[in-house]
Write a protein that holds these residues in place. Structure first.
Motif, mmCIF file in Angstrom:
data_model
loop_
_atom_site.group_PDB
_atom_site.id
_atom_site.type_symbol
_atom_site.label_atom_id
_atom_site.label_comp_id
_atom_site.label_asym_id
_atom_site.label_seq_id
_atom_site.Cartn_x
_atom_site.Cartn_y
_atom_site.Cartn_z
ATOM 1 N N ALA A 64 66.179 25.824 41.025
ATOM 2 C CA ALA A 64 67.449 25.398 40.421
ATOM 3 C C ALA A 64 67.368 23.957 39.928
ATOM 4 O O ALA A 64 67.908 23.624 38.870
ATOM 5 C CB ALA A 64 68.589 25.558 41.421
ATOM 6 N N GLN A 65 66.687 23.095 40.675
ATOM 7 C CA GLN A 65 66.546 21.695 40.269
ATOM 8 C C GLN A 65 65.600 21.553 39.077
ATOM 9 O O GLN A 65 65.833 20.758 38.180
ATOM 10 C CB GLN A 65 66.058 20.840 41.435
ATOM 11 N N LEU A 66 64.528 22.334 39.084
ATOM 12 C CA LEU A 66 63.544 22.290 38.000
ATOM 13 C C LEU A 66 64.113 22.902 36.732
ATOM 14 O O LEU A 66 63.948 22.372 35.648
ATOM 15 C CB LEU A 66 62.268 23.017 38.431
ATOM 16 N N GLY A 67 64.765 24.038 36.885
ATOM 17 C CA GLY A 67 65.312 24.777 35.755
ATOM 18 C C GLY A 67 64.444 25.973 35.418
ATOM 19 O O GLY A 67 63.235 25.839 35.221
ATOM 20 N N ALA A 68 65.042 27.154 35.394
ATOM 21 C CA ALA A 68 64.308 28.401 35.159
ATOM 22 C C ALA A 68 63.690 28.462 33.773
ATOM 23 O O ALA A 68 62.760 29.231 33.529
ATOM 24 C CB ALA A 68 65.225 29.602 35.371
ATOM 25 N N ALA A 69 64.189 27.646 32.842
ATOM 26 C CA ALA A 69 63.653 27.658 31.477
ATOM 27 C C ALA A 69 62.647 26.534 31.249
ATOM 28 O O ALA A 69 62.181 26.345 30.132
ATOM 29 C CB ALA A 69 64.795 27.542 30.471
ATOM 30 N N SER A 70 62.299 25.807 32.283
ATOM 31 C CA SER A 70 61.381 24.676 32.117
ATOM 32 C C SER A 70 59.933 25.145 32.085
ATOM 33 O O SER A 70 59.636 26.323 32.224
ATOM 34 C CB SER A 70 61.571 23.670 33.251
ATOM 35 N N ASP A 71 59.047 24.207 31.910
ATOM 36 C CA ASP A 71 57.606 24.475 31.940
ATOM 37 C C ASP A 71 56.969 23.731 33.104
ATOM 38 O O ASP A 71 55.825 23.332 33.038
ATOM 39 C CB ASP A 71 56.944 24.029 30.627
ATOM 40 N N GLY A 72 57.703 23.563 34.171
ATOM 41 C CA GLY A 72 57.223 22.797 35.304
ATOM 42 C C GLY A 72 56.516 23.639 36.342
ATOM 43 O O GLY A 72 56.353 24.846 36.206
ATOM 44 N N THR A 73 56.107 22.974 37.410
ATOM 45 C CA THR A 73 55.383 23.614 38.501
ATOM 46 C C THR A 73 56.101 23.361 39.812
ATOM 47 O O THR A 73 56.530 22.241 40.085
ATOM 48 C CB THR A 73 53.944 23.058 38.594
ATOM 49 N N VAL A 82 61.631 31.817 53.391
ATOM 50 C CA VAL A 82 62.488 32.983 53.195
ATOM 51 C C VAL A 82 63.160 32.843 51.830
ATOM 52 O O VAL A 82 63.758 31.810 51.523
ATOM 53 C CB VAL A 82 63.544 33.087 54.310
ATOM 54 N N VAL A 83 63.045 33.888 51.020
ATOM 55 C CA VAL A 83 63.674 33.916 49.697
ATOM 56 C C VAL A 83 64.518 35.173 49.621
ATOM 57 O O VAL A 83 63.988 36.278 49.588
ATOM 58 C CB VAL A 83 62.622 33.905 48.566
ATOM 59 N N ASN A 84 65.842 35.023 49.616
ATOM 60 C CA ASN A 84 66.743 36.171 49.562
ATOM 61 C C ASN A 84 67.490 36.229 48.235
ATOM 62 O O ASN A 84 68.669 36.575 48.183
ATOM 63 C CB ASN A 84 67.731 36.130 50.730
ATOM 64 N N THR A 85 66.806 35.879 47.176
ATOM 65 C CA THR A 85 67.387 35.942 45.841
ATOM 66 C C THR A 85 66.275 36.243 44.847
ATOM 67 O O THR A 85 65.101 36.115 45.164
ATOM 68 C CB THR A 85 68.091 34.612 45.490
ATOM 69 N N ASN A 86 66.640 36.658 43.638
ATOM 70 C CA ASN A 86 65.648 36.840 42.582
ATOM 71 C C ASN A 86 65.202 35.468 42.088
ATOM 72 O O ASN A 86 66.021 34.589 41.887
ATOM 73 C CB ASN A 86 66.243 37.591 41.386
ATOM 74 N N LEU A 87 63.919 35.314 41.862
ATOM 75 C CA LEU A 87 63.386 34.099 41.249
ATOM 76 C C LEU A 87 63.016 34.465 39.811
ATOM 77 O O LEU A 87 61.895 34.858 39.526
ATOM 78 C CB LEU A 87 62.181 33.591 42.034
ATOM 79 N N THR A 88 63.996 34.387 38.919
ATOM 80 C CA THR A 88 63.817 34.774 37.527
ATOM 81 C C THR A 88 63.577 33.536 36.686
ATOM 82 O O THR A 88 64.365 32.597 36.728
ATOM 83 C CB THR A 88 65.052 35.527 37.005
ATOM 84 N N VAL A 89 62.467 33.540 35.934
ATOM 85 C CA VAL A 89 62.148 32.390 35.085
ATOM 86 C C VAL A 89 61.950 32.847 33.648
ATOM 87 O O VAL A 89 61.336 33.867 33.380
ATOM 88 C CB VAL A 89 60.911 31.619 35.597
ATOM 89 N N THR A 90 62.521 32.070 32.721
ATOM 90 C CA THR A 90 62.328 32.315 31.295
ATOM 91 C C THR A 90 61.353 31.317 30.700
ATOM 92 O O THR A 90 60.847 31.522 29.607
ATOM 93 C CB THR A 90 63.669 32.235 30.546
ATOM 94 N N GLY A 91 61.104 30.235 31.396
ATOM 95 C CA GLY A 91 60.135 29.244 30.957
ATOM 96 C C GLY A 91 58.789 29.492 31.620
ATOM 97 O O GLY A 91 58.603 30.472 32.348
#
Length: 185
Positions: A64-73, A82-91
């Motif tokens: 969320a801080q990086l941004g799903a549309a970014s090109d970061g790492t 623990v991950v209880n959500t979808n990790l959807t990225v467009t970037g």
């Protein structure tokens, strides 16, 4: 001082060109950011948080801080997350662990059905050097659950050095560990 070869410094275009170059460089730096996650990290927006010396605690918060549309790492340290959500990225976001014998991603319980863990919608997206353990990705209501989804068959992301262990990918054969194609999220 910054000069562009072949442009007089007195030219009104000089200022506009230099401003455009600086804006492009700022955008490049912003989209290529790195953030860090560690088992002893803290999820807050304090100045300097998300760095190697002051990491976040959770992968969804870091994304969320990086941004799903970014090109970061997102560098994920040693430990279990623990991950209880979808990790959807467009970037072209890259999720890089410390190694598949050191970085573990899991979910709690079996109630998180009809979901994906990673949905990589960009050819530059990557999940690498980690283990996904005990994830329950069951199909519900005609929609398949999966561990990693590549919704675009024209090249949408990659996995490397990934271990999937102890996971349940659907009942009645309708869940997937890795799914290539379009399905509802």
């Amino acid at each position: 001082m910054c000069y562009i070869q072949g442009v007089s410094k007195e030219s009104p275009m000089n200022h506009m060109r230099i401003s455009a170059v600086l804006a492009s460089l700022a955008a490049l730096v912003a989209t290529g950011a790195d953030v860090y996650v560690a088992a002893d990290g803290v999820d807050d927006s304090a100045a300097g948080r998300g760095t190697e010396s002051s990491p976040y605690a959770s992968i969804p918060y870091a994304l969320a801080q990086l941004g799903a549309a970014s090109d970061g790492t997102i560098f994920i340290g040693e430990g279990s997350f623990v991950v209880n959500t979808n990790l959807t990225v467009t970037g072209a976001v890259k999720f890089i662990g410390e190694g598949r014998d050191k970085t573990f991603i899991t979910r709690e319980g079996t109630t998180y059905k009809n979901r994906k863990l990673f949905v990589l919608q960009n050819p530059g997206a990557l999940v690498s050097d980690l283990a996904i353990t005990n994830v329950y990705a069951q199909d519900v209501g005609g929609t398949s659950g999966c561990i990693v989804e590549f919704p675009n068959t024209a090249g949408a992301g990659a996995v490397s050095n990934l271990l999937v262990k102890g996971c349940t990918a659907g009942s009645a054969g309708a869940g997937y560990v890795i799914y290539i194609g379009t399905s509802a999220s």
